[in-house]
Design a protein around this motif. Structure first.
Motif, PDB file in Angstrom:
ATOM      1  N   ASN A  60      -3.340   7.782  26.292  1.00  0.00           N
ATOM      2  CA  ASN A  60      -2.789   8.881  26.050  1.00  0.00           C
ATOM      3  C   ASN A  60      -1.361   9.206  26.822  1.00  0.00           C
ATOM      4  N   VAL A  61      -1.229   8.353  27.967  1.00  0.00           N
ATOM      5  CA  VAL A  61      -0.089   8.516  28.826  1.00  0.00           C
ATOM      6  C   VAL A  61       0.859   7.689  27.961  1.00  0.00           C
ATOM      7  N   HIS A  62       0.232   6.409  27.502  1.00  0.00           N
ATOM      8  CA  HIS A  62       1.304   5.452  26.766  1.00  0.00           C
ATOM      9  C   HIS A  62       1.813   5.939  25.304  1.00  0.00           C
ATOM     10  N   PHE A  63       0.754   6.362  24.434  1.00  0.00           N
ATOM     11  CA  PHE A  63       1.200   6.774  23.274  1.00  0.00           C
ATOM     12  C   PHE A  63       1.236   8.118  22.970  1.00  0.00           C
ATOM     13  N   GLY A  64       0.454   9.013  23.817  1.00  0.00           N
ATOM     14  CA  GLY A  64       0.348  10.197  23.352  1.00  0.00           C
ATOM     15  C   GLY A  64       1.661  10.887  23.852  1.00  0.00           C
ATOM     16  N   TYR A  65       1.868  10.486  24.937  1.00  0.00           N
ATOM     17  CA  TYR A  65       2.992  11.409  25.697  1.00  0.00           C
ATOM     18  C   TYR A  65       4.304  10.586  25.486  1.00  0.00           C
TER      19      TYR A  65
END
Lengths: 331, 316
Positions: free
Chosen positions: A30-35
């Motif tokens: 989520n940190v990598h791709f989502g945000y």
């Protein structure tokens, strides 16, 4: 057909250690791709370096347990920096290729015959988790009928869910800050962010390291709970399960990956139990001609895939996502 | 910074620039390509950028006068945007050197150029579609404590600064008529509003020099007037403006100095009147009817706009 049994299997997995591993890995994604919009397809690699980072110092080098923990947290940082330097200046797709290749290389190296003295080959490493198990304060497991965990799993689940809560809290605190705003802006258009005087590369590197450490925690937790590190646990499928969980829950939402992981394992385990029951016994509900008992355990993956497709079509933002703010555009 | 300043900000580092004096000084400058200026903020020489065999930019010498509005014009493919990219660090020239306020920008990363006080906008607007308008604005502020990883976790460190930035951002949104859109996602804005937002966001950086790449492209006529006013007000508060534009009315109306590019090089420069009368410029770019009345020009204008739009789509 025993619905209670199905529910019990589903709930025990959805709230047990399996879901925790997936949740931690998905928080990292989520940190990598989502945000940030970084397409990391090698989360399994971050998990494996942490797991071996824990096991190797203790088992092979005879170092104390704490040294293993420190290495387990350090290795994902090293991997992120090594991966990030050549790839983060390039377009997003290059990171995807580099990460998936790296994760596979790591898995093959860890399982290789040549390196068996260090990594234990395909049998992996065991015998490092004793200090973790000794800390277990529970006298017995838990069985609420509809939900049951063994004594070891109960301890692992307690530690695991606290870990998930702390990670989610950190993500929440970071993403509401100006730092998080820079990450989300990079996801939208990194040239624009650059034109406003922000060092995009440094932010992408920070995001890659942070998400990698979350992935590392997933690997560390898996290694502690299983008390063994086996290379086959870190195949590409775990990365894509984590992506599935993230998309189900909703990318760029703090609790998206956590809820997604719970739902993912609830469905996978519930469907598994359902088909297993429906195809077993002398007079199975689903005749042998249509589906055999061996096939039953695989059909659930097909159905989860189907569910993911339907979700992407009808609710692309996931369960929590804001439709106006999804990372994946139909275009 | 100065939160009580309701018009946004004035560039702090250099002190007041006397616009009148800067313009007067320009009158003494000969109308030659590459002419030295009395007080240049940006100086480039020997800039060459090749794409394969093509020399997209081949500029012998260029100087931009401080405190005035300079227009960069030229036919499509003249290398205006490429020159912009080179000057702001978004692209690297094969040869040449250039400096901003006396310090060389060679091998300086684009984000550092922005921090030094030279901020650009883009031909195709780059608003952050999935952030709200106010978040777009807040992002522009420089030196934010909350943008550092460890401080980000503790709001007590950055909350006050964030509030000050928000006051500044709201003042700019008011000025650029975007206050009503404050909480909307930037992706929902119209093309013209995006141009406004991009300009307002660039001002959050508080730049000494602002470079606008086709600020009028795709903006409806009603909004154009207010955009013109905004560009002039940038100069009047002491900033240096360099802009690329196809809209000749705008160039004539607001620029103090015009630089004409064709095929990668500067072919002419001078005051707007002098340049528009230059036969080389008319040949290269304007066409014979450039100073006839607007109504007669409708067809050409539409064509020029269509060309501008096409160019916009071709470039990344």
């Amino acid at each position: 057909m025993d619905l209670f049994e199905i529910l019990r299997a589903a709930l025990s997995q959805a709230l047990g250690p399996q879901a925790i591993v997936l949740a931690l890995a998905a928080i990292g994604l989520n940190v990598h791709f989502g945000y940030t919009g970084l397409l990391n397809f090698g989360q399994a690699g971050f998990m494996s370096v942490a797991a071996y980072g824990l096991a190797v110092p203790i088992v092979i080098m005879d170092l104390p347990f704490v040294a293993g923990l420190v290495m387990a947290l350090l290795m994902p940082v090293v991997l992120a920096v090594v991966l990030g330097f050549p790839t983060l200046r390039l377009r997003a797709d290059y990171l995807a290729i580099a990460t998936i290749a790296t994760a596979e290389i790591l898995r093959l190296v860890f399982g290789s015959v040549e390196m068996r003295d260090i990594f234990g080959g395909s049998n992996g490493l065991t015998g490092y988790a004793r200090p973790f198990q000794d800390l277990n304060p529970y006298g017995s497991g838990i069985d609420l009928g509809i939900f049951a965990l063994s004594r070891n799993d109960l301890w692992a689940a307690t530690v695991g869910w606290i870990l998930v809560a702390l990670c989610s809290l950190l993500v929440w605190a970071l993403m509401r800050s100006p730092w998080g705003r820079v990450l989300r802006s990079i996801r939208e258009d990194e040239q624009a962010v650059r034109s406003l005087g922000k060092n995009v590369f440094a932010y992408k590197m920070q995001a890659l390291v942070l998400g990698g450490v979350f992935g590392g925690l997933a690997g560390l937790f898996l290694a502690l709970r299983q008390a063994s590190v086996v290379p086959s646990d870190y195949g590409t499928n775990i990365t894509f399960f984590a992506y599935t969980a993230l998309l189900i829950g909703g990318a760029a939402r703090v609790l998206g990956p956590v809820v997604g992981a719970i739902i993912f394992w609830f469905l996978l385990s519930g469907l598994g139990a359902l088909f297993s029951q429906a195809t077993s016994g002398a007079n199975p509900l689903i005749p042998e001609v249509i589906m055999s008992n061996q096939q039953a355990s695989l059909v659930r993956f097909i159905l989860v895939g189907l569910a993911l497709m339907l979700l992407m079509i009808f609710r692309p933002q996931g369960i929590f996502g804001d439709r106006r703010e999804i990372a994946i555009d139909g275009r | 910074m100065a939160a009580e300043n309701t018009t946004g900000t004035t560039p702090g580092s250099t002190g007041a620039v006397d616009v009148g004096a800067a313009r007067a000084a320009l009158r003494e400058v000969p109308n030659d390509p590459g002419a030295p200026k009395p007080d240049p903020i940006l100086v480039g020489s020997g800039l060459v950028r090749r794409f394969g065999g093509l020399k997209a930019v081949d500029v012998g010498h260029i100087e931009i006068q401080r405190g005035v509005i300079t227009a960069l014009i030229g036919p499509n493919g003249a290398g205006k945007t490429t020159l912009f990219n080179l000057l702001t660090g978004f692209d690297e020239p094969d040869e040449g050197d250039w400096s901003f306020n006396g310090s060389s920008l060679r091998k300086v990363a684009s984000y550092k150029v922005a921090r030094m006080g030279m901020v650009r906008t883009f031909q195709l607007t780059k608003v952050l579609a999935k952030l709200t308008v106010i978040e777009n604005m807040r992002l522009g502020a420089t030196g934010q404590k909350g943008e550092r990883f460890w401080s980000a976790v503790f709001p007590s460190i950055w909350r006050k600064q964030e509030d000050e930035n928000t006051v500044r951002a709201d003042a700019l949104l008011d000025r650029f008529l975007l206050a009503k859109k404050r909480e909307d996602f930037a992706g929902s804005l119209s093309g013209g509003q995006r141009k406004l937002l991009e300009m307002a966001r660039a001002l959050m950086v508080d730049p000494e020099m602002i470079m606008l790449d086709e600020p009028m492209a795709g903006v409806n006529p009603a909004l154009k007037q207010s955009l013109l006013g905004h560009v002039k007000s940038l100069r009047d508060e002491g900033r240096t403006v360099l802009f690329v534009e196809h809209d000749m009315d705008m160039v004539r109306d607001i620029s103090d100095w015009v630089i004409v590019m064709a095929q990668g090089s500067i072919v002419a420069e001078g005051t707007p009147d002098a340049v528009m009368a230059d036969p080389r410029v008319i040949d290269a770019y304007l066409g014979a009817h450039h100073d006839t009345d607007l109504s007669e020009l409708d067809e050409e204008k539409i064509e020029a706009e269509a060309m501008a739009e096409l160019e916009g789509k071709d470039k990344p």
